[in-house]
Design a protein around this motif. Sequence first.
Motif, PDB file in Angstrom:
ATOM      1  N   VAL A   1      18.785 -19.454 -21.692  1.00 18.09           N
ATOM      2  CA  VAL A   1      20.186 -19.223 -22.029  1.00 18.09           C
ATOM      3  C   VAL A   1      20.577 -17.779 -21.732  1.00 18.09           C
ATOM      4  O   VAL A   1      21.684 -17.512 -21.229  1.00 18.09           O
ATOM      5  CB  VAL A   1      20.465 -19.576 -23.502  1.00 18.09           C
ATOM      6  CG1 VAL A   1      21.918 -19.289 -23.845  1.00 18.09           C
ATOM      7  CG2 VAL A   1      20.153 -21.042 -23.773  1.00 18.09           C
ATOM      8  N   PHE A   2      19.694 -16.828 -22.021  1.00 14.22           N
ATOM      9  CA  PHE A   2      19.968 -15.428 -21.676  1.00 14.22           C
ATOM     10  C   PHE A   2      20.218 -15.288 -20.175  1.00 14.22           C
ATOM     11  O   PHE A   2      21.136 -14.576 -19.749  1.00 14.22           O
ATOM     12  CB  PHE A   2      18.787 -14.538 -22.085  1.00 14.22           C
ATOM     13  CG  PHE A   2      18.717 -14.240 -23.553  1.00 14.22           C
ATOM     14  CD1 PHE A   2      19.663 -14.738 -24.438  1.00 14.22           C
ATOM     15  CD2 PHE A   2      17.706 -13.452 -24.071  1.00 14.22           C
ATOM     16  CE1 PHE A   2      19.606 -14.461 -25.799  1.00 14.22           C
ATOM     17  CE2 PHE A   2      17.635 -13.154 -25.425  1.00 14.22           C
ATOM     18  CZ  PHE A   2      18.587 -13.665 -26.290  1.00 14.22           C
ATOM     19  N   PHE A   3      19.395 -15.962 -19.382  1.00 14.21           N
ATOM     20  CA  PHE A   3      19.560 -15.919 -17.930  1.00 14.21           C
ATOM     21  C   PHE A   3      20.896 -16.533 -17.511  1.00 14.21           C
ATOM     22  O   PHE A   3      21.621 -15.964 -16.675  1.00 14.21           O
ATOM     23  CB  PHE A   3      18.408 -16.663 -17.249  1.00 14.21           C
ATOM     24  CG  PHE A   3      18.647 -16.936 -15.795  1.00 14.21           C
ATOM     25  CD1 PHE A   3      18.587 -15.906 -14.860  1.00 14.21           C
ATOM     26  CD2 PHE A   3      18.949 -18.210 -15.350  1.00 14.21           C
ATOM     27  CE1 PHE A   3      18.817 -16.149 -13.510  1.00 14.21           C
ATOM     28  CE2 PHE A   3      19.181 -18.470 -14.004  1.00 14.21           C
ATOM     29  CZ  PHE A   3      19.112 -17.432 -13.085  1.00 14.21           C
TER      30      PHE A   3
ATOM     31  N   TYR B   1      25.638 -23.950 -15.391  1.00 16.96           N
ATOM     32  CA  TYR B   1      24.396 -23.296 -14.982  1.00 16.96           C
ATOM     33  C   TYR B   1      23.248 -23.661 -15.919  1.00 16.96           C
ATOM     34  O   TYR B   1      22.099 -23.807 -15.485  1.00 16.96           O
ATOM     35  CB  TYR B   1      24.580 -21.775 -14.947  1.00 16.96           C
ATOM     36  CG  TYR B   1      25.702 -21.319 -14.040  1.00 16.96           C
ATOM     37  CD1 TYR B   1      26.028 -22.035 -12.897  1.00 16.96           C
ATOM     38  CD2 TYR B   1      26.455 -20.180 -14.335  1.00 16.96           C
ATOM     39  CE1 TYR B   1      27.063 -21.626 -12.067  1.00 16.96           C
ATOM     40  CE2 TYR B   1      27.491 -19.760 -13.511  1.00 16.96           C
ATOM     41  CZ  TYR B   1      27.800 -20.501 -12.381  1.00 16.96           C
ATOM     42  OH  TYR B   1      28.828 -20.088 -11.563  1.00 16.96           O
ATOM     43  N   PHE B   2      23.567 -23.806 -17.217  1.00 14.22           N
ATOM     44  CA  PHE B   2      22.511 -24.166 -18.161  1.00 14.22           C
ATOM     45  C   PHE B   2      21.928 -25.537 -17.840  1.00 14.22           C
ATOM     46  O   PHE B   2      20.698 -25.706 -17.827  1.00 14.22           O
ATOM     47  CB  PHE B   2      23.039 -24.158 -19.601  1.00 14.22           C
ATOM     48  CG  PHE B   2      22.062 -24.741 -20.586  1.00 14.22           C
ATOM     49  CD1 PHE B   2      20.960 -24.005 -21.010  1.00 14.22           C
ATOM     50  CD2 PHE B   2      22.227 -26.030 -21.081  1.00 14.22           C
ATOM     51  CE1 PHE B   2      20.046 -24.537 -21.894  1.00 14.22           C
ATOM     52  CE2 PHE B   2      21.309 -26.567 -21.965  1.00 14.22           C
ATOM     53  CZ  PHE B   2      20.219 -25.823 -22.385  1.00 14.22           C
ATOM     54  N   PHE B   3      22.787 -26.515 -17.611  1.00 14.20           N
ATOM     55  CA  PHE B   3      22.289 -27.860 -17.328  1.00 14.20           C
ATOM     56  C   PHE B   3      21.479 -27.888 -16.032  1.00 14.20           C
ATOM     57  O   PHE B   3      20.492 -28.623 -15.926  1.00 14.20           O
ATOM     58  CB  PHE B   3      23.449 -28.857 -17.264  1.00 14.20           C
ATOM     59  CG  PHE B   3      23.913 -29.323 -18.608  1.00 14.20           C
ATOM     60  CD1 PHE B   3      23.115 -30.147 -19.390  1.00 14.20           C
ATOM     61  CD2 PHE B   3      25.133 -28.915 -19.120  1.00 14.20           C
ATOM     62  CE1 PHE B   3      23.525 -30.573 -20.644  1.00 14.20           C
ATOM     63  CE2 PHE B   3      25.559 -29.333 -20.372  1.00 14.20           C
ATOM     64  CZ  PHE B   3      24.750 -30.171 -21.142  1.00 14.20           C
ATOM     65  N   VAL B   4      21.881 -27.075 -15.052  1.00 15.74           N
ATOM     66  CA  VAL B   4      21.116 -27.013 -13.808  1.00 15.74           C
ATOM     67  C   VAL B   4      19.731 -26.414 -14.050  1.00 15.74           C
ATOM     68  O   VAL B   4      18.705 -26.984 -13.652  1.00 15.74           O
ATOM     69  CB  VAL B   4      21.881 -26.182 -12.746  1.00 15.74           C
ATOM     70  CG1 VAL B   4      20.983 -25.941 -11.528  1.00 15.74           C
ATOM     71  CG2 VAL B   4      23.154 -26.901 -12.333  1.00 15.74           C
ATOM     72  N   VAL B   5      19.695 -25.256 -14.735  1.00 14.67           N
ATOM     73  CA  VAL B   5      18.419 -24.572 -14.993  1.00 14.67           C
ATOM     74  C   VAL B   5      17.530 -25.401 -15.911  1.00 14.67           C
ATOM     75  O   VAL B   5      16.349 -25.633 -15.613  1.00 14.67           O
ATOM     76  CB  VAL B   5      18.666 -23.172 -15.605  1.00 14.67           C
ATOM     77  CG1 VAL B   5      17.345 -22.534 -16.044  1.00 14.67           C
ATOM     78  CG2 VAL B   5      19.382 -22.279 -14.613  1.00 14.67           C
ATOM     79  N   PHE B   6      18.101 -25.855 -17.030  1.00 14.92           N
ATOM     80  CA  PHE B   6      17.314 -26.630 -18.001  1.00 14.92           C
ATOM     81  C   PHE B   6      16.822 -27.924 -17.366  1.00 14.92           C
ATOM     82  O   PHE B   6      15.668 -28.336 -17.580  1.00 14.92           O
ATOM     83  CB  PHE B   6      18.168 -26.928 -19.232  1.00 14.92           C
ATOM     84  CG  PHE B   6      17.434 -27.654 -20.322  1.00 14.92           C
ATOM     85  CD1 PHE B   6      16.565 -26.977 -21.160  1.00 14.92           C
ATOM     86  CD2 PHE B   6      17.612 -29.024 -20.505  1.00 14.92           C
ATOM     87  CE1 PHE B   6      15.874 -27.643 -22.165  1.00 14.92           C
ATOM     88  CE2 PHE B   6      16.931 -29.698 -21.512  1.00 14.92           C
ATOM     89  CZ  PHE B   6      16.060 -29.001 -22.342  1.00 14.92           C
TER      90      PHE B   6
ATOM     91  N   LEU C   1      16.254 -28.583 -14.122  1.00 19.00           N
ATOM     92  CA  LEU C   1      15.206 -28.324 -13.137  1.00 19.00           C
ATOM     93  C   LEU C   1      13.871 -28.003 -13.809  1.00 19.00           C
ATOM     94  O   LEU C   1      12.821 -28.508 -13.399  1.00 19.00           O
ATOM     95  CB  LEU C   1      15.625 -27.164 -12.229  1.00 19.00           C
ATOM     96  CG  LEU C   1      16.700 -27.469 -11.179  1.00 19.00           C
ATOM     97  CD1 LEU C   1      17.106 -26.195 -10.451  1.00 19.00           C
ATOM     98  CD2 LEU C   1      16.206 -28.509 -10.185  1.00 19.00           C
ATOM     99  N   VAL C   2      13.908 -27.169 -14.843  1.00 17.92           N
ATOM    100  CA  VAL C   2      12.679 -26.794 -15.541  1.00 17.92           C
ATOM    101  C   VAL C   2      12.053 -28.015 -16.208  1.00 17.92           C
ATOM    102  O   VAL C   2      10.831 -28.231 -16.126  1.00 17.92           O
ATOM    103  CB  VAL C   2      12.961 -25.701 -16.594  1.00 17.92           C
ATOM    104  CG1 VAL C   2      11.715 -25.451 -17.460  1.00 17.92           C
ATOM    105  CG2 VAL C   2      13.393 -24.412 -15.909  1.00 17.92           C
ATOM    106  N   THR C   3      12.875 -28.861 -16.842  1.00 15.51           N
ATOM    107  CA  THR C   3      12.363 -30.049 -17.522  1.00 15.51           C
ATOM    108  C   THR C   3      11.764 -31.036 -16.539  1.00 15.51           C
ATOM    109  O   THR C   3      10.669 -31.586 -16.766  1.00 15.51           O
ATOM    110  CB  THR C   3      13.495 -30.726 -18.318  1.00 15.51           C
ATOM    111  OG1 THR C   3      14.041 -29.800 -19.257  1.00 15.51           O
ATOM    112  CG2 THR C   3      12.968 -31.941 -19.060  1.00 15.51           C
ATOM    113  N   ILE C   4      12.467 -31.281 -15.426  1.00 14.46           N
ATOM    114  CA  ILE C   4      11.973 -32.233 -14.426  1.00 14.46           C
ATOM    115  C   ILE C   4      10.669 -31.746 -13.796  1.00 14.46           C
ATOM    116  O   ILE C   4       9.705 -32.513 -13.657  1.00 14.46           O
ATOM    117  CB  ILE C   4      13.041 -32.458 -13.330  1.00 14.46           C
ATOM    118  CG1 ILE C   4      14.242 -33.203 -13.909  1.00 14.46           C
ATOM    119  CG2 ILE C   4      12.452 -33.241 -12.159  1.00 14.46           C
ATOM    120  CD1 ILE C   4      15.416 -33.312 -12.971  1.00 14.46           C
TER     121      ILE C   4
END
Length: 274
Positions: free
Chosen positions: A170-172, A193-198, A200-203
Amino acid sequence: MLGKLIKHDMQSMFRGVSNIYVAAMIAVAAMGICLFADVGVGKTISSLALMAVSIAAIIVTIMATLGDFKKTMFGDRGYLTHTLPVKGPSLLLAKWLTSMFWITVSYAVVFLCLWLIYYYWTGESSSAALTYILQSLPDVGLPTQDILVKTIILIAIKGLLLLSVFVLEVFFVLTLANVRPFDAAGGVGPVLYFFVVFGLVTICSSRLEDVFKSALLIHADGSISLSADIATINSIQAAGGASVTLTQIYFQVVVAILLFIVTAELLDKKVNIK
């Protein structure tokens, strides 16, 4: 200077989360009054209230830490923050350590409240039913009470570690949303951006678990070991033990380090204060 930053952030965060802990203390006091006054309905209501307050403590603390980061880094206070004679890594580290301190406190509050509720109901008729259920766990193919408690503790620790990565994510995202040209998305930017980052990391972490699986094993005798052998993990579970996977932790620790480096670099050179 890092110590002064942490001290200031601690004080700022305390003002943001203190109300929820006052509410928890009120709920505990209500439980004590109901116990000594032997108010049956009050016991149930105060127990539920304490449970609700303890869960809310985590949510409120997380939201407060993220809100404080946004206000002090990119709001009106951001101008003052970025004029301090410190680099981005120190600012980010102070914010992250402060956030994780208060999140850990809220975690501890939840477990303390659970212990108080259990202790509070000791001797009540419901505790006999709870004891019977816990003793019957092996009969329905579930781990024993001792193994179940250890598994819950390990899962809670894992959850805290994942929360620490979540905070950095979230900071990022908040930082990226204040960097040109990403700030053009406006208020919807951080969410997108959060949904994209989160996502990608989860997948990626889930895919990695399909290739490589490492886990902490809780054996039937209560001992704990580490294994990356799928056959061993399955055999321990079949023998009445349990396991807590760690592959996701390994991957997300690497992600957290990368996010920290990138976020600190953006804070130093690219961020656009509004």
